[in-house]
Design a protein around this motif. Sequence first.
Motif, PDB file in Angstrom:
ATOM      1  N   ALA A   1     -33.498   9.217  42.048  1.00  0.00           N
ATOM      2  CA  ALA A   1     -34.645   9.218  42.961  1.00  0.00           C
ATOM      3  C   ALA A   1     -35.697   8.268  42.406  1.00  0.00           C
ATOM      4  N   GLN A   2     -36.246   7.453  43.293  1.00  0.00           N
ATOM      5  CA  GLN A   2     -37.300   6.517  42.913  1.00  0.00           C
ATOM      6  C   GLN A   2     -38.396   6.556  43.971  1.00  0.00           C
ATOM      7  N   GLY A   3     -39.638   6.505  43.547  1.00  0.00           N
ATOM      8  CA  GLY A   3     -40.744   6.371  44.492  1.00  0.00           C
ATOM      9  C   GLY A   3     -41.222   7.646  45.156  1.00  0.00           C
ATOM     10  N   GLY A   4     -40.644   8.786  44.837  1.00  0.00           N
ATOM     11  CA  GLY A   4     -41.104  10.048  45.407  1.00  0.00           C
ATOM     12  C   GLY A   4     -40.738  10.211  46.866  1.00  0.00           C
ATOM     13  N   ARG A   5     -41.579  10.887  47.631  1.00  0.00           N
ATOM     14  CA  ARG A   5     -41.293  11.227  49.030  1.00  0.00           C
ATOM     15  C   ARG A   5     -41.233  10.005  49.940  1.00  0.00           C
ATOM     16  N   ASP A   6     -41.792   8.897  49.514  1.00  0.00           N
ATOM     17  CA  ASP A   6     -41.700   7.648  50.278  1.00  0.00           C
ATOM     18  C   ASP A   6     -40.904   6.613  49.481  1.00  0.00           C
ATOM     19  N   GLY A   7     -39.907   7.076  48.777  1.00  0.00           N
ATOM     20  CA  GLY A   7     -39.081   6.202  47.953  1.00  0.00           C
ATOM     21  C   GLY A   7     -37.647   6.157  48.435  1.00  0.00           C
ATOM     22  N   SER A   8     -36.731   6.289  47.497  1.00  0.00           N
ATOM     23  CA  SER A   8     -35.309   6.238  47.839  1.00  0.00           C
ATOM     24  C   SER A   8     -34.523   7.193  46.957  1.00  0.00           C
ATOM     25  N   VAL A   9     -33.336   7.510  47.459  1.00  0.00           N
ATOM     26  CA  VAL A   9     -32.373   8.316  46.707  1.00  0.00           C
ATOM     27  C   VAL A   9     -31.048   7.586  46.814  1.00  0.00           C
TER      28      VAL A   9
ATOM     29  N   GLN B   1     -33.309   5.636  52.290  1.00  0.00           N
ATOM     30  CA  GLN B   1     -34.731   5.378  52.136  1.00  0.00           C
ATOM     31  C   GLN B   1     -35.480   6.583  52.702  1.00  0.00           C
ATOM     32  N   LEU B   2     -36.411   7.130  51.948  1.00  0.00           N
ATOM     33  CA  LEU B   2     -37.196   8.286  52.379  1.00  0.00           C
ATOM     34  C   LEU B   2     -38.534   7.827  52.949  1.00  0.00           C
ATOM     35  N   SER B   3     -39.056   8.612  53.886  1.00  0.00           N
ATOM     36  CA  SER B   3     -40.344   8.291  54.475  1.00  0.00           C
ATOM     37  C   SER B   3     -41.013   9.556  54.995  1.00  0.00           C
ATOM     38  N   THR B   4     -42.302   9.619  54.832  1.00  0.00           N
ATOM     39  CA  THR B   4     -43.071  10.755  55.355  1.00  0.00           C
ATOM     40  C   THR B   4     -43.902  10.345  56.563  1.00  0.00           C
ATOM     41  N   ASP B   5     -43.524   9.273  57.245  1.00  0.00           N
ATOM     42  CA  ASP B   5     -44.326   8.760  58.355  1.00  0.00           C
ATOM     43  C   ASP B   5     -44.157   9.534  59.658  1.00  0.00           C
ATOM     44  N   GLU B   6     -43.316  10.571  59.690  1.00  0.00           N
ATOM     45  CA  GLU B   6     -43.141  11.454  60.839  1.00  0.00           C
ATOM     46  C   GLU B   6     -42.474  10.801  62.052  1.00  0.00           C
TER      47      GLU B   6
ATOM     48  N   SER C   1     -37.015   8.874  60.629  1.00  0.00           N
ATOM     49  CA  SER C   1     -37.308   8.961  59.202  1.00  0.00           C
ATOM     50  C   SER C   1     -36.526  10.083  58.539  1.00  0.00           C
ATOM     51  N   VAL C   2     -36.185   9.864  57.281  1.00  0.00           N
ATOM     52  CA  VAL C   2     -35.472  10.857  56.476  1.00  0.00           C
ATOM     53  C   VAL C   2     -36.402  11.324  55.365  1.00  0.00           C
ATOM     54  N   THR C   3     -36.520  12.631  55.221  1.00  0.00           N
ATOM     55  CA  THR C   3     -37.352  13.232  54.177  1.00  0.00           C
ATOM     56  C   THR C   3     -36.449  13.970  53.174  1.00  0.00           C
TER      57      THR C   3
END
Length: 133
Positions: A11-19, A29-34, A38-40
């Motif tokens: 995991a890199q970058g936290g909730r707006d990063g990547s796994v 790629q993770l995103s909290t943009d709703e 988007s994938v959280t």
Amino acid sequence: MKTIHIAEMIAQGGRDGSVEAPEGSFAVQLSTDEKPESVTPEHLFAGAYGSCFLGALKNAAETAHLPTEGFTVLARAHLEEDRRGGYNLNVELRAAMPGISESDARHVLNLAHQTCPYSKATRGNINVSLAFD
């Protein structure tokens, strides 16, 4: 205890990063943009819990000599903020078990919840609701 499988993710970058898997077989790629696409982290948790629970559900049904054709699990992970500004998870697991009676469905749901490793790991820590169609 015998180890059956070890999964490794970076995991890199936290909730707006990547796994991603170290060998490159999986990356997201993770995103909290709703946005709907988007994938959280909750998506990943719901997918992992849902697939594990489905395996436990099918195993419980097979042990009870019930058919498992067409079984699916819809898993929803709710990220919630409490009154003190802390965060908690709640999970809904809704199983579709075509051809299974209501009493058998309740029975195998409860058996699966006792044996699923994710259910064991979260027991007493998060609310998990079980339902079936």
